[in-house]
Enzyme design. Sequence first.
Site, PDB file in Angstrom:
ATOM      1  N   ASP A   1       3.113  -5.471   2.449  1.00  0.00           N
ATOM      2  CA  ASP A   1       1.831  -4.847   2.828  1.00  0.00           C
ATOM      3  C   ASP A   1       1.992  -3.364   3.205  1.00  0.00           C
ATOM      4  OD1 ASP A   1      -0.897  -4.762   3.193  1.00  0.00           O
ATOM      5  OD2 ASP A   1      -0.954  -6.003   4.979  1.00  0.00           O
TER       6      ASP A   1
ATOM      7  N   HIS B   1      -8.419  -8.389  -0.737  1.00  0.00           N
ATOM      8  CA  HIS B   1      -7.972  -8.871   0.568  1.00  0.00           C
ATOM      9  C   HIS B   1      -9.015  -9.917   0.992  1.00  0.00           C
ATOM     10  CE1 HIS B   1      -5.633  -5.167   0.551  1.00  0.00           C
ATOM     11  NE2 HIS B   1      -5.097  -5.438   1.712  1.00  0.00           N
TER      12      HIS B   1
ATOM     13  N   HIS C   1       0.855  -1.192   0.000  1.00  0.00           N
ATOM     14  CA  HIS C   1       0.000   0.000   0.000  1.00  0.00           C
ATOM     15  C   HIS C   1       0.889   1.239   0.000  1.00  0.00           C
ATOM     16  CE1 HIS C   1      -3.783  -2.188   1.024  1.00  0.00           C
ATOM     17  NE2 HIS C   1      -2.913  -3.064   1.512  1.00  0.00           N
TER      18      HIS C   1
ATOM     19  N   GLU D   1      -8.195 -12.582   5.837  1.00  0.00           N
ATOM     20  CA  GLU D   1      -7.180 -11.983   6.714  1.00  0.00           C
ATOM     21  C   GLU D   1      -7.675 -12.005   8.169  1.00  0.00           C
ATOM     22  OE1 GLU D   1      -6.513  -7.804   5.994  1.00  0.00           O
ATOM     23  OE2 GLU D   1      -4.551  -7.805   6.975  1.00  0.00           O
TER      24      GLU D   1
ATOM     25  N   ARG E   1      -1.824  15.232   1.539  1.00  0.00           N
ATOM     26  CA  ARG E   1      -2.801  16.227   1.093  1.00  0.00           C
ATOM     27  C   ARG E   1      -2.643  16.659  -0.356  1.00  0.00           C
ATOM     28  NH1 ARG E   1      -2.516  18.819   6.648  1.00  0.00           N
ATOM     29  NH2 ARG E   1      -3.756  17.302   7.777  1.00  0.00           N
TER      30      ARG E   1
ATOM     31  N   GLY F   1      -9.657  -3.113   3.916  1.00  0.00           N
ATOM     32  CA  GLY F   1     -10.538  -2.739   5.020  1.00  0.00           C
ATOM     33  C   GLY F   1     -10.913  -3.928   5.886  1.00  0.00           C
TER      34      GLY F   1
HETATM   35  N1  ADE Z   1      -5.229  -1.455   4.232  1.00  0.00           N
HETATM   36  C1  ADE Z   1      -3.897  -1.426   4.302  1.00  0.00           C
HETATM   37  N2  ADE Z   1      -3.413  -2.596   4.716  1.00  0.00           N
HETATM   38  C2  ADE Z   1      -4.481  -3.401   4.919  1.00  0.00           C
HETATM   39  C3  ADE Z   1      -4.632  -4.723   5.351  1.00  0.00           C
HETATM   40  N3  ADE Z   1      -3.588  -5.496   5.651  1.00  0.00           N
HETATM   41  N4  ADE Z   1      -5.872  -5.215   5.460  1.00  0.00           N
HETATM   42  C4  ADE Z   1      -6.928  -4.455   5.162  1.00  0.00           C
HETATM   43  N5  ADE Z   1      -6.851  -3.209   4.748  1.00  0.00           N
HETATM   44  C5  ADE Z   1      -5.639  -2.678   4.630  1.00  0.00           C
HETATM   45 ZN    ZN Z   2      -3.069  -4.977   2.398  1.00  0.00          ZN
END
Ligand code: ADE
Ligand code: ZN
Length: 355
Positions: free
Chosen positions: A292, A212, A32, A215, A83, A185
């Site tokens: 990640d 995702h 990310h 998790e 920003r 999320g």
């Molecule tokens: N946003 C950034 N990393 C995340 C993760 N591991 N799981 C869910 N949302 C995320």
């Molecule tokens: Zn992620």
Amino acid sequence: MHARPHSPSPATDDAALAQWVRGLPKAELHLHLEGTVAPETLVSLSRRNDEEPLTLDAAQSLYRYTDFTGFLLAFKAITERLRTPEDYEEITYAMMRGLRAAGVAHAEVYVSVGVVYYWRRIEFEPLFAGMERGRMRGEHDFGVSVLWIFDAVRHFGPEEAARVFRKAAEMQALHSSIVGIGVGGDERRTGAEPFRDLYAEARQAGLHLTAHAGETVGPEGIWSAINIGAERLGHALSAERDDELIEVLAQKQIPLEICITSNVRTGCCVKVEDHPVRNYFDRGLMVTLNSDDPALFGSDLAEEYLLASRVFGFTAEHLRELAGNSVEASLLPPARKLQLLRQIEQYPDFEDRAR
Ligand code: ADE
Ligand code: ZN
């Protein structure tokens, strides 16, 4: 990547292996952009943007969390501090410097367009223009390529995801660096099913689909992501609990974006030794290693490879195979994949002096 015999014991010479791993060409598929921003960088952006700039202490406090919910809030707090187009240019360029240092030749990077739209209601195009400037400078200076994946936040709901995915489709026509969409999320608040039609629409528009999945929830979260057409799965931590699912993942060779340190740091996996990465690899799943949110987890991709060796006994040749997987599972054009696969194959053998 199956041509070499696997050496029988894990590599043991730590410093030499670290150097070998950093030189091994590889791809990062689950990263990310906002999760690569160090506290020091937030301070430097704030000096430019704020009348009362953020102190380093205050910046560092944004990065503290004790559980998965706290982690998501930390991620959001960091994202809210980004920003201007210049901010996005700077963090993209800094990310690529970090990728270079970890030996990453190519990265597919999530950008949380969902947070920008939902919380801040600001236009994404100017920010993206900054990202693109950073990407092009980074590609030139560090020799790393980057493709973008627009990420929605699942617990903001399908309406927000629709805005994110449609923006990706619209902008892809102008920017070939945009290749896919995903949802991140909190899975505990919604599975993948509500996004089914939107995934179909995004596919129609020529975007690749990631999610995702599994998790923070059980295998049902992974089944639902596969059922709505996800081509690549982020984490897939809970697949281990479902033999039938493992069979499907193995048979279809669905790439798994495994993030070991992330899972431990967010509390999704209680002990690192309990992580299923080795089990998945031994059962023939398409495993890739990823970092990640390295600034939140204190890791990078080279560290993830070293962790795999240290804790799970992956040999240097296994690590070479994982690097090959990362390129095969990438969204690069076939010619570029072949070029990188050749580089991985031709990379020298690891000479373990301690063996
Ligand atoms: N946003 C950034 N990393 C995340 C993760 N591991 N799981 C869910 N949302 C995320
Ligand atoms: Zn992620």
